[in-house]
Structures are given as C-alpha cells and as structure tokens.
Design a protein around this motif. Structure first.
Motif, mmCIF file in Angstrom:
data_model
loop_
_atom_site.group_PDB
_atom_site.id
_atom_site.type_symbol
_atom_site.label_atom_id
_atom_site.label_comp_id
_atom_site.label_asym_id
_atom_site.label_seq_id
_atom_site.Cartn_x
_atom_site.Cartn_y
_atom_site.Cartn_z
ATOM 1 N N ASN A 130 0.812 -1.229 -0.089
ATOM 2 C CA ASN A 130 0.068 -0.054 -0.120
ATOM 3 C C ASN A 130 0.779 1.244 0.108
ATOM 4 O OD1 ASN A 130 -2.473 -1.345 0.070
ATOM 5 N ND2 ASN A 130 -2.975 -1.199 2.188
ATOM 6 N N VAL A 131 2.122 1.355 0.694
ATOM 7 C CA VAL A 131 2.997 2.328 0.953
ATOM 8 C C VAL A 131 3.417 2.490 -0.647
ATOM 9 C CG1 VAL A 131 4.836 3.334 2.145
ATOM 10 C CG2 VAL A 131 2.783 2.347 3.397
ATOM 11 N N ARG A 166 2.620 1.999 -3.411
ATOM 12 C CA ARG A 166 1.456 2.272 -4.167
ATOM 13 C C ARG A 166 1.176 3.931 -4.089
ATOM 14 N NH1 ARG A 166 -3.098 0.701 -2.421
ATOM 15 N NH2 ARG A 166 -2.649 -1.586 -3.136
ATOM 16 N N VAL A 167 1.234 4.296 -2.857
ATOM 17 C CA VAL A 167 0.949 5.721 -2.542
ATOM 18 C C VAL A 167 2.226 6.473 -3.019
ATOM 19 C CG1 VAL A 167 0.976 7.326 -0.647
ATOM 20 C CG2 VAL A 167 -0.682 5.503 -0.428
ATOM 21 N N GLY A 216 -3.083 4.234 2.059
ATOM 22 C CA GLY A 216 -3.018 3.444 0.889
ATOM 23 C C GLY A 216 -4.424 2.418 1.109
ATOM 24 N N CYS A 249 -6.230 5.360 -1.649
ATOM 25 C CA CYS A 249 -5.342 5.053 -2.722
ATOM 26 C C CYS A 249 -5.160 3.615 -2.868
ATOM 27 C CB CYS A 249 -3.926 5.543 -2.449
ATOM 28 S SG CYS A 249 -3.022 5.849 -3.849
ATOM 29 N N PRO A 252 -8.301 4.011 -7.133
ATOM 30 C CA PRO A 252 -8.444 4.932 -6.034
ATOM 31 C C PRO A 252 -9.713 5.615 -5.781
ATOM 32 C CG PRO A 252 -7.446 5.708 -8.246
ATOM 33 C CD PRO A 252 -7.680 4.340 -8.434
ATOM 34 N N CYS A 282 -8.779 12.460 -0.082
ATOM 35 C CA CYS A 282 -7.309 12.439 -0.120
ATOM 36 C C CYS A 282 -6.615 13.520 0.374
ATOM 37 C CB CYS A 282 -6.762 11.706 -1.327
ATOM 38 S SG CYS A 282 -4.855 11.611 -1.230
#
Length: 316
Positions: free
Chosen positions: A160-161, A163-164, A202, A206, A210, A217
C-alpha cells in the motif's frame, strides 16, 4: 545518511514530484488521519504483545476478520506469560479454527512468547533489530511493532505504501528507492502516527481503484497521479478506465450542480477538482469543455451572460 529534513537522503530520480513544502504535506496527512480513520482495536493500544498479535494475524487475513480473532485470542491468552504457558497444540488449533493462514505462525508466536519470558524477563525488546530476534518476526513485523508500540520504528514500506509513493511523488518501482523516499517523508520521531496514517491512506483512499475525492485524500494538491490522471502503480499494471477520465469529472459536475441552484465556472471548478485554477491547465477552458458536452447532452443549461465566467445549472 540524513538530509536537512531529518529523513534519509534521496538519490537522483527517487521522487521527482516530491512537494517543496514537505512539512505541509506531512501535516495534511497526519491531520487527515487523526480526524477520521478506521477504528481497529489494536490502534487503541500501545501494548507490544497485542500489536504483535494483530500484525501476525493480519498477514493473510482481511482486517475486518482479524478483529474478532484478535479479541478471542487475547481473551484466551492475555499476556506473553499466558501464551508461553499454553499448550502449543491449543494455540495451533485456535489459529486453524479462525482460518488465520499458515499454522506455523501460531507456533512462532508461541515460541516468541517463551523467548520474551525467558530471555527478556517478560519485557519486549523495543528496537526493530532487537525485535527481529524473536521467532517468526521479520523486518516488516519488527518495524511495525517498534513503530506502533514504542514510536521507535523506521518508515513502514508495504504494498500500500509503495502504491502511495509511486502515485503521489512518481517514485520509481524500485525497492531501494521506495525505502529512501518512505524514510525521507516520515517526520523524525513520529513513526507511530506516520506509519498508521500512510498505511491508512493506501488502504482507504489510494487503493488499486483510487478514491481520491470520495475519501478526501489529503495529498491531492501535490499528487502526481491526481494531476496527470495516471493512476498506474507497481501492483496496478493498467490504469483504471474511469478514474481521472472526463467521464468521471462529468459525473462530478452533475452531482455538484445537484446541490446548488446555479454556479459560475469558477465556483464550480474547485468543487470538482482540487487543482482547479481559472487560467491553469485544468481551469476555465477545460471546464467549459466538460460543461459544453453536458449541455449538448441536455443535462445542463449554460448562461453566457457573464462572458468571463458563465453560470451553469442542471436542466430541469
């Protein structure tokens, strides 16, 4: 190696779209998280044992299913001493009955509890390096426990991180680059709130599909993906067909106008796009095009009386 911001130094090309005002981006994310986030029970504790259980359980199980299993586990074995004294077969049976993935994780937890009681006198080690000495605790879990229990961790880097960071700052798909950027953007000494916040971003805003505006966000004004409409990411090989498209913004125009009797373009613009600027790339002319398409479809009516800023309303 550190830089003036207190994080790890970046290499060339690590984060080409990193905001100049990094403190503002940091504050925005933390404020967003603290204002509203998913209320998992392990986020209400700094007990390292309880956090370790949640981290191990979460490795292969959806979080909403982890909650009852976590609560049942702690009701059965509320301390490391209780777990260390338990029959290993009972612990494995619990794990299996709650469908928590590989049973080896239950064995490792049982052994780790014994280590803490015997080698550490019942007190958890506090640093990521020390925590990795526990059976079955790898770098990610050790860092998570250090962060959430002791506020003593490094930046967490999970899928997830990544992707962010890829979407927000155009970080290349490279593990070393992700580590450097994650460490750089985390405020020094705030691993507990920061890692919770960026993981929440994430998970909530996100994701693979998204939900930038729906989830509010906090990084939209800085985000490379939000500005360009390119939401690809390491785990998202193809761009979603809807997110960032004209079709999406047309829908936002219609929904927004449904809340107001009439709006000028300059009143409407910021309500559908956070980076709207009258003379910008996504400004008045861009919005005129959307509105014109909707007018051609008979969905809105445009009053051109104000030449510079016509007003728009839903067609009755």
């Amino acid at each position: 190696m550190t830089d003036p911001d207190g994080g790890a130094a970046l290499a060339d090309g690590d984060a080409p779209d990193l905001p100049r005002d990094l403190d503002a981006a940091r504050d925005a994310l933390i404020d967003w998280y603290e204002a509203d986030h998913r209320d998992f029970p392990w986020r209400r504790t700094d007990d390292p044992y309880e956090i370790l259980i949640s981290e191990v359980m979460s490795q292969q199980t959806q979080l909403d299913r982890v909650v009852p299993a976590w609560e049942d586990f702690l009701e059965e074995w509320s301390t490391t001493a209780d777990l260390a004294a338990a029959d290993r077969g009972d612990v494995v049976a619990f794990w299996s009955n709650h469908s928590l993935g590989y049973n080896n994780r239950a064995k490792y937890l049982h052994e780790a509890a014994g280590q803490i009681e015997e080698a550490y006198g019942g007190a958890f080690p506090e640093s990521p390096d020390e925590l990795q000495e526990l059976m079955g605790v790898g770098p990610y879990t050790a860092n998570a426990v250090a962060s959430f229990a002791f506020d003593n961790g490094d930046a967490v880097v999970d899928t997830n991180v990544k992707r962010v960071l890829h979407r927000a700052f155009a970080t290349p798909d490279d593990d070393a680059a992700f580590e450097r950027v994650a460490s750089h953007v985390m405020p020094p000494g705030e691993s507990r709130v920061w890692n919770n916040a960026i993981m929440e971003l994430g998970g909530v805003a996100c994701g693979k599909t998204p939900r930038c505006d729906e989830a509010g966000c906090p990084w939209r004004e800085w985000c490379h993906a939000y500005q360009t409409g390119d939401f690809t990411a390491p785990d998202v090989p193809t761009q979603p067909s809807f997110e960032g498209s004209r079709r999406q913004f047309r829908g936002r125009v219609v929904r927004t106008l449904g809340e107001y009797d009439e709006l000028t373009l300059d009143e409407l613009g910021p309500r559908i796009r956070v980076d709207y600027a009258p003379n910008g790339e996504h400004g008045r002319e861009w919005l005129r095009g959307l509105v014109s398409d909707l007018a051609d479809d008979g969905l809105v009516a445009v009053d051109e009386t104000g030449d510079d800023a016509p007003s728009v309303r839903l067609r009755a």
